[in-house]
Write a protein that holds these residues in place. Structure first.
Motif, PDB file in Angstrom:
ATOM      1  N   GLN A 103     -19.186   3.569   2.670  1.00  0.00           N
ATOM      2  CA  GLN A 103     -18.411   2.461   3.217  1.00  0.00           C
ATOM      3  C   GLN A 103     -18.828   2.190   4.658  1.00  0.00           C
ATOM      4  O   GLN A 103     -19.014   3.115   5.451  1.00  0.00           O
ATOM      5  CB  GLN A 103     -16.920   2.805   3.153  1.00  0.00           C
ATOM      6  CG  GLN A 103     -16.008   1.665   3.611  1.00  0.00           C
ATOM      7  CD  GLN A 103     -14.549   1.976   3.340  1.00  0.00           C
ATOM      8  OE1 GLN A 103     -14.211   2.581   2.327  1.00  0.00           O
ATOM      9  NE2 GLN A 103     -13.683   1.590   4.252  1.00  0.00           N
ATOM     10  N   LYS A 123       0.853  -1.185   0.000  1.00  0.00           N
ATOM     11  CA  LYS A 123       0.000   0.000   0.000  1.00  0.00           C
ATOM     12  C   LYS A 123       0.890   1.236   0.000  1.00  0.00           C
ATOM     13  O   LYS A 123       1.655   1.461   0.935  1.00  0.00           O
ATOM     14  CB  LYS A 123      -0.906  -0.012   1.231  1.00  0.00           C
ATOM     15  CG  LYS A 123      -1.819   1.190   1.377  1.00  0.00           C
ATOM     16  CD  LYS A 123      -2.653   1.057   2.646  1.00  0.00           C
ATOM     17  CE  LYS A 123      -3.583   2.241   2.852  1.00  0.00           C
ATOM     18  NZ  LYS A 123      -4.378   2.087   4.097  1.00  0.00           N
ATOM     19  N   GLU A 170      -7.689   4.336  -3.948  1.00  0.00           N
ATOM     20  CA  GLU A 170      -8.608   5.196  -3.229  1.00  0.00           C
ATOM     21  C   GLU A 170      -8.008   6.607  -3.235  1.00  0.00           C
ATOM     22  O   GLU A 170      -6.854   6.788  -3.643  1.00  0.00           O
ATOM     23  CB  GLU A 170      -8.810   4.693  -1.795  1.00  0.00           C
ATOM     24  CG  GLU A 170      -9.517   3.343  -1.683  1.00  0.00           C
ATOM     25  CD  GLU A 170     -10.986   3.401  -2.053  1.00  0.00           C
ATOM     26  OE1 GLU A 170     -11.538   4.525  -2.105  1.00  0.00           O
ATOM     27  OE2 GLU A 170     -11.586   2.343  -2.296  1.00  0.00           O
ATOM     28  N   HIS A 180      -6.117  -1.836  -6.557  1.00  0.00           N
ATOM     29  CA  HIS A 180      -7.174  -0.829  -6.497  1.00  0.00           C
ATOM     30  C   HIS A 180      -6.584   0.477  -5.978  1.00  0.00           C
ATOM     31  O   HIS A 180      -5.447   0.507  -5.500  1.00  0.00           O
ATOM     32  CB  HIS A 180      -8.338  -1.283  -5.609  1.00  0.00           C
ATOM     33  CG  HIS A 180      -7.997  -1.320  -4.148  1.00  0.00           C
ATOM     34  ND1 HIS A 180      -7.420  -2.429  -3.540  1.00  0.00           N
ATOM     35  CD2 HIS A 180      -8.150  -0.402  -3.158  1.00  0.00           C
ATOM     36  CE1 HIS A 180      -7.239  -2.192  -2.253  1.00  0.00           C
ATOM     37  NE2 HIS A 180      -7.679  -0.963  -1.995  1.00  0.00           N
ATOM     38  N   ASN A 186     -10.260  -6.890  -6.582  1.00  0.00           N
ATOM     39  CA  ASN A 186     -10.860  -5.653  -6.116  1.00  0.00           C
ATOM     40  C   ASN A 186     -12.381  -5.783  -6.072  1.00  0.00           C
ATOM     41  O   ASN A 186     -12.953  -6.675  -6.704  1.00  0.00           O
ATOM     42  CB  ASN A 186     -10.458  -4.500  -7.054  1.00  0.00           C
ATOM     43  CG  ASN A 186     -10.963  -3.157  -6.575  1.00  0.00           C
ATOM     44  OD1 ASN A 186     -11.162  -2.950  -5.386  1.00  0.00           O
ATOM     45  ND2 ASN A 186     -11.159  -2.245  -7.500  1.00  0.00           N
TER      46      ASN A 186
END
Length: 353
Positions: A224, A138, A161, A159, A181
């Motif tokens: 979320q 990440k 964000e 993925h 994902n």
């Protein structure tokens, strides 16, 4: 370093390997790349190979794990050049997951690209030897300059964000078995009716030409970690200012290749109004009002669309008690330990025999 009996034709390598801390937690849930920091911490080891025949193992504290890669050329005896050099590398700090993989600790990554590249390469090699399978990396927004390096080393996008990008590396031969994902987006619609048999409807400010002048129920996407029914209540409140309570899920639609090639789940929730004064959201909504149910259903858009017409038929059947939707029941499963809402149809009492 002191060298003895070193001929000009001899080549020696002295390597210093810093093994980063590995965090392990059997309670980790890796579906959403989640891990617990409240886990066992194994201090790193420093393994020094002295001229290939001596090894000294000592513990390394966190303050010594920031060793950078460096190469030093050392001249041989009598001024003759040799290939002797010292290479300082460490395995990146990582968290073990329950699927024989690792999640690299983003907070302890080297910031210098020239340092990050060899350490990442060395770490991947180390995890291969350990028999690890998947590697998760990440990179935060401020670490975006490290993305090209990771891609060059074989990592792939998983993925992204607003604050980070997630990359993965699958070690074994054969198909990658890492979870993909998110495949779906989830939308909700609130079918709200008052005591006067009027439906709460809106006209959106931004709409395709085919929906010009159409009155529709309030809709939106759930957030979320938000429940389906609470998402419907929130969307109605945000768009119209009306307070509601959840009754049941009337129906849901499953469509594919919608936004960004993802699939789409859309839940229509029956809600009971708790207030009547409409306050329009000026950012998204052009107008909102209470519309008689018959007038709402007779709109040509609904009559010409088989799916929405079916939804309205089901909604009216619910109002007339000819159809029961899905209620929400909060439960805990021993499978993952999470408290969740189970949506199911109303159960009729089973007669005793």
């Amino acid at each position: 370093m002191e060298l003895k009996s070193l001929s000009s034709n001899s080549v020696f390598t002295s390597g210093i390997i810093h093994v980063g801390r590995i965090y392990s937690s059997v309670s980790s849930n890796f579906r959403g790349v989640r891990f617990s920091r409240h886990s066992k911490c194994f201090s790193g080891l420093s393994l020094r190979n002295c001229l290939g025949d001596k090894a000294v193992i000592s513990s390394v504290g966190p303050d010594k794990l920031a060793a950078e890669t460096s190469f030093h050329h050392i001249n041989g005896i009598n001024g003759s050049a040799s290939g002797l050099y010292s290479q300082n590398l460490r395995v990146l700090d990582a968290f073990e997951d329950v699927y024989e993989g690792v999640v690299i600790d983003s907070d302890r990554l080297p910031n210098n690209p020239s340092t990050f590249a060899p350490i990442l390469r060395f770490s991947v090699s180390h995890w291969k030897k350990m028999g690890k399978k998947g590697i998760w990396l990440k990179l935060l927004l401020e670490q975006s300059h490290l993305v090209p390096i990771a891609v060059k080393e074989g990592f792939q996008y998983h993925h992204a964000e607003p604050g980070y990008v997630m990359l993965t590396y699958w070690i074994p031969q054969g198909p990658c078995l890492l979870p993909v994902n998110a495949s779906h987006q989830v939308g909700v619609g609130g079918f709200v009716i008052n005591d006067s048999n009027e439906v709460l409807v809106v006209q959106e400010k931004h709409y395709p030409p085919t929906l010009h002048g159409i009155w529709k129920i309030p809709t939106g996407f759930i957030l979320q970690s938000e429940e389906i029914y609470t998402g419907a209540i929130r969307e109605v409140k945000e768009e119209t200012g009306i307070d509601t309570e959840f009754i049941e899920v009337i129906a849901f639609r499953h469509a594919h290749n919608v936004a960004f090639g993802k699939s789409d789940l859309f839940f229509i929730c029956m809600l009971r109004s708790l207030s009547s004064e409409i306050i329009v959201d000026d950012l998204e909504i052009k107008a909102a009002k209470w519309m008689p149910l018959d007038e709402f259903v007779e709109q040509h858009f609904i009559q010409e669309d088989s799916m929405f017409k079916k939804i309205m038929d089901i909604s009216i059947a619910c109002l007339e008690k000819r159809y029961c939707g899905m209620c929400a029941h909060q439960m805990v499963s021993k499978f993952d330990g999470f408290r969740a809402w189970l949506l199911h149809f109303f159960l009729q009492p089973i007669p005793m025999r």
